[in-house]
Design a protein around this motif. Structure first.
Motif, PDB file in Angstrom:
ATOM      1  N   SER A 270       0.850  -1.191   0.000  1.00  0.00           N
ATOM      2  CA  SER A 270       0.000   0.000   0.000  1.00  0.00           C
ATOM      3  C   SER A 270       0.888   1.244   0.000  1.00  0.00           C
ATOM      4  CB  SER A 270      -0.934   0.025   1.215  1.00  0.00           C
ATOM      5  OG  SER A 270      -0.200   0.265   2.408  1.00  0.00           O
ATOM      6  N   GLU A 271       0.308   2.344  -0.465  1.00  0.00           N
ATOM      7  CA  GLU A 271       1.065   3.586  -0.492  1.00  0.00           C
ATOM      8  C   GLU A 271       1.418   4.049   0.922  1.00  0.00           C
ATOM      9  OE1 GLU A 271      -0.921   6.994  -2.070  1.00  0.00           O
ATOM     10  OE2 GLU A 271       0.960   7.892  -2.772  1.00  0.00           O
ATOM     11  N   THR A 272       0.524   3.786   1.864  1.00  0.00           N
ATOM     12  CA  THR A 272       0.788   4.147   3.264  1.00  0.00           C
ATOM     13  C   THR A 272       2.043   3.438   3.776  1.00  0.00           C
ATOM     14  OG1 THR A 272      -1.568   4.490   3.669  1.00  0.00           O
ATOM     15  CG2 THR A 272      -0.154   4.154   5.592  1.00  0.00           C
ATOM     16  N   GLU A 273       2.180   2.148   3.453  1.00  0.00           N
ATOM     17  CA  GLU A 273       3.369   1.400   3.873  1.00  0.00           C
ATOM     18  C   GLU A 273       4.625   1.954   3.222  1.00  0.00           C
ATOM     19  OE1 GLU A 273       3.139  -2.909   3.730  1.00  0.00           O
ATOM     20  OE2 GLU A 273       0.966  -2.795   3.820  1.00  0.00           O
ATOM     21  N   LEU A 274       4.517   2.328   1.949  1.00  0.00           N
ATOM     22  CA  LEU A 274       5.675   2.912   1.263  1.00  0.00           C
ATOM     23  C   LEU A 274       6.121   4.200   1.951  1.00  0.00           C
ATOM     24  CD1 LEU A 274       4.777   2.480  -2.527  1.00  0.00           C
ATOM     25  CD2 LEU A 274       6.726   1.445  -1.348  1.00  0.00           C
ATOM     26  N   LEU A 275       5.182   5.095   2.203  1.00  0.00           N
ATOM     27  CA  LEU A 275       5.521   6.392   2.792  1.00  0.00           C
ATOM     28  C   LEU A 275       6.001   6.252   4.235  1.00  0.00           C
ATOM     29  CD1 LEU A 275       2.606   8.539   1.331  1.00  0.00           C
ATOM     30  CD2 LEU A 275       5.019   8.598   0.668  1.00  0.00           C
ATOM     31  N   LYS A 276       5.563   5.199   4.903  1.00  0.00           N
ATOM     32  CA  LYS A 276       6.004   4.981   6.288  1.00  0.00           C
ATOM     33  C   LYS A 276       7.504   4.738   6.367  1.00  0.00           C
ATOM     34  CE  LYS A 276       4.823   2.271  10.418  1.00  0.00           C
ATOM     35  NZ  LYS A 276       4.575   3.490  11.210  1.00  0.00           N
ATOM     36  N   GLN A 277       8.123   4.307   5.263  1.00  0.00           N
ATOM     37  CA  GLN A 277       9.553   4.042   5.258  1.00  0.00           C
ATOM     38  C   GLN A 277      10.377   5.321   5.405  1.00  0.00           C
ATOM     39  OE1 GLN A 277      10.485   0.845   5.498  1.00  0.00           O
ATOM     40  NE2 GLN A 277       8.246   0.589   5.472  1.00  0.00           N
ATOM     41  N   PHE A 278       9.750   6.467   5.222  1.00  0.00           N
ATOM     42  CA  PHE A 278      10.461   7.738   5.387  1.00  0.00           C
ATOM     43  C   PHE A 278      10.446   8.221   6.835  1.00  0.00           C
ATOM     44  CE2 PHE A 278       9.352   7.838   0.875  1.00  0.00           C
ATOM     45  CZ  PHE A 278      10.550   8.256   0.311  1.00  0.00           C
ATOM     46  N   ASP A 279       9.705   7.546   7.709  1.00  0.00           N
ATOM     47  CA  ASP A 279       9.525   8.039   9.078  1.00  0.00           C
ATOM     48  C   ASP A 279      10.843   8.172   9.825  1.00  0.00           C
ATOM     49  OD1 ASP A 279       6.853   8.151   8.589  1.00  0.00           O
ATOM     50  OD2 ASP A 279       6.293   6.446   9.854  1.00  0.00           O
ATOM     51  N   ASP A 280      11.789   7.263   9.580  1.00  0.00           N
ATOM     52  CA  ASP A 280      13.053   7.304  10.324  1.00  0.00           C
ATOM     53  C   ASP A 280      14.199   7.886   9.501  1.00  0.00           C
ATOM     54  OD1 ASP A 280      13.278   5.257   8.517  1.00  0.00           O
ATOM     55  OD2 ASP A 280      14.139   3.807   9.909  1.00  0.00           O
ATOM     56  N   ILE A 281      13.898   8.528   8.384  1.00  0.00           N
ATOM     57  CA  ILE A 281      14.957   9.113   7.558  1.00  0.00           C
ATOM     58  C   ILE A 281      15.292  10.531   7.989  1.00  0.00           C
ATOM     59  CG2 ILE A 281      15.500   9.906   5.210  1.00  0.00           C
ATOM     60  CD1 ILE A 281      14.230   7.460   4.091  1.00  0.00           C
ATOM     61  N   GLY A 282      14.343  11.259   8.523  1.00  0.00           N
ATOM     62  CA  GLY A 282      14.619  12.642   8.907  1.00  0.00           C
ATOM     63  C   GLY A 282      14.447  13.562   7.708  1.00  0.00           C
TER      64      GLY A 282
END
Length: 477
Positions: A270-282
């Motif tokens: 899902s797109e939500t899962e994809l975007l969640k990968q940016f949560d810990d990038i800063g």
């Protein structure tokens, strides 16, 4: 962050409207424009219409299957052997690169750790942009629970254009003489050497514009859909930090097609899962996830995550080939042997110098930097001034000495670095067994490494260096 999506060039329409299939002649025209301008909804390699269904972009997308063959050295048996082909579009010649090239290009890495080192080089080069760490870890593929390899840094990240250059062949933005990468090929060869598929998340901040890009390089996708050219799905967003909205770039049709491919062939449904990968990038940084990792010819996973929870090993530890007598254990535990199969040991000597402000974190624990020169007793420092056609090529100081465990070990060699990076552990066949007690360290920036960065080009300058190192050994003895 509130996730509201708009199209920057068409804000009145929501991205969930399904795109219509496009005609082939229209696709070829767009492909031509993409290749000539460097802008594309996929990568600059190819923007052709995918034969897979691009209408379903929800979490109900088909589960991403594993590649046809999981053994790296056999995975190049691509069924459709059309090879690369040239086409004439709008009076210009373009070369379509066949997916077979992804595998054959990756065979330049004979050693899996060499491929990992190539990816770390990109993070080390980002120190000049303020990077403070690089993480190497095992994660789980949410699709099927299989192990995946994570490499993440907090460098400057890549904007959409830089992401496309990263996914393409032969492009390199690294103009500084101090950086390690220079050919624009390392990401493709190294990631494809470690696994059949890789997805990249990158966030970049420039002039108060915050962008985040996602790109997928998937050998599985290309082989299972029968592509005769390399297609790289990508999506890009622009973040408005004041309102918390996310604007999708490049138009609805482009975005929808690429997102559907990402959801079908990536680990995220899902797109939500994809975007969640940016949560810990800063605010900036890059995350690389390599999945469908290769197996060895024996049928086991090539990378061993289980033997040591703080390390990554080459499956099947290297058996020591030296004297199996009383000092066998000393031989086996020596760093000169362990770096062949222990990533932690290899990373400890991979760079000659690492700033105190930067750390390499392997499976949650920092790698302790190890300078081989500190292992030598009775060291001497020998100056070498290589010349070519009467011109001075540089100045090299070689540290040479006895190993601390001599004479109980029989290991000899020179660790040769290039621009701070270990390229070659050079071992000479010498007549006198006593010479097996020596070791040396030098940084040779006047010779060029091969593309795999595990050896040097066999030029006359390198041959002169080899001769001189042998002479140093005899002179020291």
């Amino acid at each position: 962050m509130q996730q509201k999506y708009y199209y920057k060039d068409d804000p009145a329409e929501h991205w969930k409207s399904k795109s219509q299939p496009r005609k082939q002649d229209s696709e070829e025209k767009k492909s031509s424009n993409a290749l000539s301008t460097g802008q594309s909804s996929n990568s600059v390699l190819e923007q052709g219409q995918s034969p897979v269904d691009d209408t379903g972009i929800s979490s109900s997308s088909a589960i991403c299957p594993a590649p046809l063959c999981r053994q790296f050295w056999k995975a190049g048996n691509y069924e459709d052997r059309l090879g690369s082909k040239a086409t004439l579009q709008n009076g210009k010649n373009f070369l379509h690169v066949h997916p077979m090239f992804l595998h054959s290009n990756a065979t330049s890495h004979k050693w899996a750790f060499g491929a990992i080192a190539e990816l770390l080089d990109n993070a080390i080069d980002e120190i000049q942009n303020g990077a403070a760490f690089v993480i190497v870890d095992k994660i789980s593929n949410p699709r099927d629970g299989t192990p995946a390899l994570l490499i993440q840094d907090d460098g400057g990240g890549m904007d959409p254009e830089a992401m496309r250059r990263c996914m393409s062949f032969g492009f390199s933005d690294k103009k500084s003489k101090s950086v390690i990468g220079q050919y624009g090929n390392g990401f493709k060869t190294s990631s494809m050497r470690l696994g059949a598929d890789v997805i990249v998340f990158s966030r970049h901040l420039n002039d108060r514009t915050l962008t985040q890009s996602i790109g997928l390089l998937s050998y599985t996708f290309l082989t299972r859909t029968g592509h005769d050219r390399i297609v790289v799905p990508m999506v890009d967003y622009e973040l408005n930090t004041s309102t918390g909205t996310v604007n999708a770039l490049h138009g609805r049709d482009h975005f929808t097609l690429n997102l559907s491919l990402l959801l079908q062939w990536s680990p995220y449904s899902s797109e939500t899962e994809l975007l969640k990968q940016f949560d810990d990038i800063g605010h900036h940084g890059t995350k690389i996830i390599i999945y469908n990792l290769w197996f060895s010819d024996g049928g086991n996973m090539e990378l061993d995550f289980d033997s040591d929870p703080e390390d990554i090993r080459i499956a099947g530890d290297v058996i020591n080939k030296f004297d199996p007598g009383a000092f066998r254990q000393l031989h086996e535990q020596h760093i000169a042997n362990r770096f062949h199969y222990s990533l932690r040991v290899y990373l400890s000597i991979l760079y000659l110098r690492i700033p105190e402000s930067f750390s390499i974190k392997l499976r949650g624990k920092a790698v302790e930097h190890h300078n081989i020169a500190n292992d030598l007793k009775y060291p001497e420092f020998i100056l070498y001034r290589p010349q070519s056609a009467g011109c001075l090529e540089g100045t090299v100081i070689t540290t040479i000495g006895f190993l601390k465990d001599a004479p109980h070990i029989s290991i000899h060699g020179f660790n040769v670095y290039h621009k701070n990076r270990l390229i070659l552990v050079s071992v000479f066949n010498l007549i006198n067994d006593l010479l097996l007690l020596f070791s040396g360290v030098l940084e040779a920036n006047f010779i060029e490494p091969t593309h795999s960065k595990q050896d040097f080009e066999r030029t006359s300058l390198f041959q002169k260096l080899e001769t001189r190192l042998k002479e140093m050994t005899w002179e020291y003895w």
